[in-house]
Design a protein around this motif. Structure first.
Motif, PDB file in Angstrom:
ATOM      1  N   GLU A 641       0.898  -1.221  -0.045  1.00 44.24           N
ATOM      2  CA  GLU A 641      -0.056  -0.005   0.036  1.00 44.24           C
ATOM      3  C   GLU A 641       0.777   1.178  -0.027  1.00 44.24           C
ATOM      4  OE1 GLU A 641      -3.307   0.181  -0.117  1.00 44.24           O
ATOM      5  OE2 GLU A 641      -3.238  -2.303  -0.578  1.00 44.24           O
ATOM      6  N   LEU A 642       2.227   0.957   0.478  1.00 40.25           N
ATOM      7  CA  LEU A 642       3.146   2.307   0.346  1.00 40.25           C
ATOM      8  C   LEU A 642       4.086   2.464  -0.618  1.00 40.25           C
ATOM      9  CD1 LEU A 642       3.490   2.077   4.280  1.00 40.25           C
ATOM     10  CD2 LEU A 642       2.029   3.739   3.133  1.00 40.25           C
ATOM     11  N   GLU A 643       3.711   1.531  -1.581  1.00 40.19           N
ATOM     12  CA  GLU A 643       4.580   1.457  -2.813  1.00 40.19           C
ATOM     13  C   GLU A 643       5.216   2.582  -3.294  1.00 40.19           C
ATOM     14  OE1 GLU A 643       5.466  -1.469  -6.739  1.00 40.19           O
ATOM     15  OE2 GLU A 643       3.570  -1.388  -5.637  1.00 40.19           O
ATOM     16  N   ASN A 644       4.192   3.724  -3.525  1.00 39.47           N
ATOM     17  CA  ASN A 644       4.056   4.782  -4.026  1.00 39.47           C
ATOM     18  C   ASN A 644       3.999   5.968  -3.350  1.00 39.47           C
ATOM     19  OD1 ASN A 644       4.981   3.830  -6.907  1.00 39.47           O
ATOM     20  ND2 ASN A 644       2.778   3.291  -6.803  1.00 39.47           N
ATOM     21  N   PHE A 645       3.966   5.707  -1.836  1.00 35.74           N
ATOM     22  CA  PHE A 645       3.602   6.664  -0.793  1.00 35.74           C
ATOM     23  C   PHE A 645       4.857   7.508  -0.456  1.00 35.74           C
ATOM     24  CE2 PHE A 645       2.728   8.187   3.450  1.00 35.74           C
ATOM     25  CZ  PHE A 645       1.380   8.685   3.044  1.00 35.74           C
ATOM     26  N   PRO A 646       5.071   8.882  -0.210  1.00 33.31           N
ATOM     27  CA  PRO A 646       5.979   9.637  -0.074  1.00 33.31           C
ATOM     28  C   PRO A 646       6.267   9.586   1.203  1.00 33.31           C
ATOM     29  CG  PRO A 646       4.094  11.116  -0.423  1.00 33.31           C
ATOM     30  CD  PRO A 646       3.704   9.585  -1.056  1.00 33.31           C
ATOM     31  N   GLY A 647       7.620   9.477   1.554  1.00 33.11           N
ATOM     32  CA  GLY A 647       8.050   9.552   3.004  1.00 33.11           C
ATOM     33  C   GLY A 647       9.092  10.251   3.105  1.00 33.11           C
ATOM     34  N   PRO A 648       9.862  10.378   4.232  1.00 35.77           N
ATOM     35  CA  PRO A 648      11.100  11.265   4.631  1.00 35.77           C
ATOM     36  C   PRO A 648      12.089  11.114   3.792  1.00 35.77           C
ATOM     37  CG  PRO A 648      10.794   9.693   6.219  1.00 35.77           C
ATOM     38  CD  PRO A 648       9.650   9.545   5.472  1.00 35.77           C
ATOM     39  N   GLY A 649      12.394  11.800   2.740  1.00 36.57           N
ATOM     40  CA  GLY A 649      13.632  11.817   1.753  1.00 36.57           C
ATOM     41  C   GLY A 649      13.292  10.885   0.658  1.00 36.57           C
ATOM     42  N   GLY A 650      12.117  10.432   0.371  1.00 38.52           N
ATOM     43  CA  GLY A 650      11.713   9.648  -0.645  1.00 38.52           C
ATOM     44  C   GLY A 650      10.623   8.721  -0.539  1.00 38.52           C
ATOM     45  N   VAL A 651      10.240   7.948  -1.510  1.00 35.92           N
ATOM     46  CA  VAL A 651       9.200   7.095  -1.604  1.00 35.92           C
ATOM     47  C   VAL A 651       9.056   5.772  -0.426  1.00 35.92           C
ATOM     48  CG1 VAL A 651       7.855   5.293  -2.826  1.00 35.92           C
ATOM     49  CG2 VAL A 651       8.190   7.249  -3.777  1.00 35.92           C
ATOM     50  N   ILE A 652       8.329   5.595   0.275  1.00 33.78           N
ATOM     51  CA  ILE A 652       8.614   4.463   1.402  1.00 33.78           C
ATOM     52  C   ILE A 652       8.719   3.165   0.628  1.00 33.78           C
ATOM     53  CG2 ILE A 652       7.332   3.161   2.922  1.00 33.78           C
ATOM     54  CD1 ILE A 652       6.304   5.761   4.033  1.00 33.78           C
ATOM     55  N   GLY A 653       7.890   2.845  -0.355  1.00 30.75           N
ATOM     56  CA  GLY A 653       8.110   1.443  -1.043  1.00 30.75           C
ATOM     57  C   GLY A 653       7.220   0.212  -0.428  1.00 30.75           C
TER      58      GLY A 653
END
Length: 718
Positions: A641-653
């Motif tokens: 569900e977080l494959e393309n989700f933005p996180g700190p410093g980049g996509v979480i994946g």
């Protein structure tokens, strides 16, 4: 999505891991023909496993499918149910049981060394973190800071010192039992139970003395080969003329462990100390007075962000001390009447975090936000309750009042940058009143319903004051459709007030202000399911949904209400018990969301993604030998569900899945029943993995979990 190849590979490895002890279970197959209920057959040395994601809520008397018991009989059942360590706990509305219970017999069987071990067979409850200082517990993905958490009745403040630290340092060695309300909680469970409640109970003298004993004690030693950790513990206890006294001490020292790739994980050294003392007196009339004191501490070199690896130079690991001191007083009656069944309790709880600033870091020339994470934080709590339980009609009514006062004190060193140095604090006060009625209105129907009202005041760091109040109703129903099948449903609404700000982040002008229109936190929880129990077979499935609305941002410069947090999904559990063993499985499918989108692993104070998890466990005892074996296989599947989700410093994946397998053997010699020898192999296949409940994604460098470990232990009682 779950990758088919990964699942097949995981299942294959799981079969190999389970095979080390399933061989013994197969040997017991003839015993299946003589299967008996778990309540009727349990071993004296090592009882069957009783931990599952959601246990059935039927009292023993219900199995006979008789008419409801009289009120006094129901009262006796509830008294037993109030103890989460009681094997015959009534887990339905008539008792004070819970969705998840870990009993004293479960603890004797599993011998958990950490909180992660304590919940290792659970799916409704997960614990993430690689050290005691970073451990956090989640119920259906909701962080325990959104729950009412109690240790021996002492409520723990719902903010820790630092969001990268764990919430409570707990040594599970002296735990008697744990009870968890997942979602809706009863009115007498306590205030602020937005996502439920967790109740830890430590052992008393009566739990340790054997029949006929007046004095006793034990000494124990364990060794972890991976980190070369020695743990030493001992206790002495006794009772005479109504008095009881208990003393316990333990210490664990070790090095940093190696992960599944053979790499040493820096700053994971073990230095844990626990002291516990109890004194009680019970008069011939049944008046019982009990006091207790506990000190737990963890110290050593820890990563700058305790649950993450070093991100960049300048914020290298620093020396940190985490301590908890808990003191309690409780008065109860062991000879209650229909109108006098009181509980009066008071407590103080002090949690301290001291993060030493390394030389040359955060000086006048440095103005990094991260500098604020050094200093000393004290969170002091006092509280108590006065309640009584009355026999009223076909059930029991519990009424009472409670209060707590939490104060934070934060001191940043004077030699830090002027943007951060100074002393700061906040105070949170809550008063509540509650009533909970548990009764059987008609045959085969059990009902528990209640209401609590709370008034909450926050004296904030910016000088403002925030007064809020609200009510929290709840109702739970159980109906026996047949002798074996029970339908259950529950609903709860919880008022959560306005919580404290994250203490270590307090600094000049932070928070700059609290939104004057700030709303209190609140939640709604629903649960519905079916439970089937017959001849040692237990199957239960339920749907759950908890939504927390208006959560208060824990570290915003201007404190505002955040987007809603929601967790929903299904719990499924199955277990079969026979004369010599038990085999079972727990499964969860959980969707956790924040503000309409996926909840990330960095949603500090809110929760963590759970996804799909399966835990399979087994236990077998060889009759008349004192020898027992068991296994636990954990399958955590990919979470995309977080494959393309933005996180700190980049996509979480994608959060990668993993499977981990543990086996153990234990021996209580017939010629020396006071001696217990045990060997565990944890992470049999030396798997490299990042625990699902750990921080992960973007530029964050997670800390890998421990690789293969041989844990050798021995205990002698006298």
């Amino acid at each position: 999505m779950i990758k088919v190849g990964r699942v097949l590979f995981a299942a294959g490895r799981g079969a190999m891991g389970c095979g080390l002890s399933i061989t013994a279970l197969i040997l017991a197959a003839p015993g299946l023909a003589h299967a008996q209920t778990a309540s009727e057959k349990s071993s004296d040395a090592l009882p069957p496993i009783t931990v599952e994601a959601a246990q059935p809520s039927k009292a023993k008397k219900k199995k006979a499918y008789k008419a409801p018991a009289s009120a006094p009989a129901a009262a006796e059942a509830e008294t037993a149910a109030a103890d989460p360590s009681n094997e015959s706990t009534v887990k339905g509305p008539l008792g004070k049981g819970a969705d998840v219970t870990i009993t004293s017999k479960d603890l004797d069987r599993t011998q958990p060394q950490t909180i992660q071990n304590l919940y290792s067979s659970q799916t409704a409850v997960t614990a993430g973190g690689t050290t005691q200082a970073s451990t956090k517990v989640y119920v259906h993905g909701i962080e325990e800071t959104m729950l009412n958490v109690q240790i021996d009745g002492a409520r723990q403040a719902q903010r820790n010192g630092f969001h990268h630290n764990g919430n409570n340092v707990i040594d599970p060695s002296m735990l008697k039992g744990v009870a968890i309300d997942a979602g809706a909680a009863s009115a007498d469970a306590g205030p602020n139970a937005l996502g439920g409640a967790i109740r830890y109970t430590t052992k008393d003298v009566s739990d340790l003395l054997k029949d006929g004993q007046k004095l006793g004690g034990f000494a124990a030693l364990s060794y972890d080969t991976n980190s070369s950790t020695f743990k030493k513990s001992g206790s002495a206890y006794g009772k005479s003329n109504g008095f009881e006294i208990l003393g316990y001490a333990s210490g664990a020292d070790g090095n940093s462990y190696e992960d599944g790739h053979g790499n040493t994980v820096a700053a994971t050294d073990v230095d844990l100390v626990n002291y516990l003392g109890k004194l009680a007196y019970e008069s011939p009339e049944g008046h019982r007075f009990a006091v207790s004191g506990e000190h737990v501490s963890d110290e050593g070199l820890r990563p700058f962000r305790t649950n993450l690896s070093v991100l960049h130079p300048g914020f290298a690991p620093a020396y940190a001390e985490t301590e908890r001191d808990t003191f309690t007083f409780k008065y109860t009656s062991t000879k209650p009447t229909a109108w006098y069944d009181p509980e009066v309790s008071f407590y103080s709880n002090d949690t301290r975090l001291d993060r030493h600033r390394p030389a040359g870091v955060c000086g006048v020339a440095v103005a990094s936000f991260g500098c604020t994470a050094y200093g000393v934080v004290d969170i002091e709590s006092i509280g108590g309750k006065v309640q009584n339980t009355f026999v009223v009609g076909p059930g029991k009514l519990t009424t009472g009042v409670d209060f707590y006062r939490d104060e934070t004190h934060t001191v940043h060193p004077a030699d830090m940058h002027p943007n951060f140095a100074g002393s700061f604090g906040e105070t949170l006060t809550n008063f509540g009143a509650y009533a909970q009625y548990r009764f059987e209105p008609i045959e085969h129907l059990r009902v528990s319903t209640g209401l609590r009202a709370d008034a909450n005041r926050l004296e904030a760091a910016d000088g403002s004051e925030h007064d809020t109040s609200g009510v929290s109703p709840n109702i739970s129903l159980e109906y026996d459709l047949t002798r074996q099948l029970t339908a259950k449903a529950s609903y709860g609404y919880s008022f959560g007030g306005i919580p404290l700000y994250e203490a270590i982040l307090l600094r000049p002008n932070n928070p700059a202000s609290y939104d004057p229109g700030l709303d209190p936190q609140k939640s709604e929880s629903y649960k519905a399911g079916l439970a089937f129990e017959e001849s040692g077979l237990l199957i239960e499935a339920s749907y759950f949904n908890t939504r927390i609305t208006d959560p208060v941002c824990p570290s915003c410069t201007v404190v505002v209400n955040d987007g809603d947090i929601e967790t929903r999904g299904v719990d499924v559990s199955a277990r079969y018990s026979w004369r010599s063993g038990t085999i079972g499985a727990n499964y969860i499918h959980a969707v956790t969301e924040f503000d309409g989108g996926p909840l990330s692993p960095t949603a500090w104070y809110y929760g963590t993604p759970v996804g799909d998890q399966l835990k399979i466990f087994g236990h077998y005892e060889f009759e008349r030998t004192g020898f027992a074996v068991g296994f636990l296989s954990q399958f955590v599947f990919d979470y995309d569900e977080l494959e393309n989700f933005p996180g700190p410093g980049g996509v979480i994946g994608v959060l990668e899945g993993y499977d981990v397998h543990n086996v153990y053997a234990q021996w209580v010699p017939n010629f020396a029943p006071s001696l217990t020898l045990r060997a565990d192999v944890l992470n049999v296949f030396d798997t490299y993995y990042i625990d699902r409940a750990n921080a992960f994604g973007g530029s964050l460098v997670p800390i890998a979990n421990q690789g293969r470990t041989f844990l050798l232990s021995g205990k002698v009682e006298f």
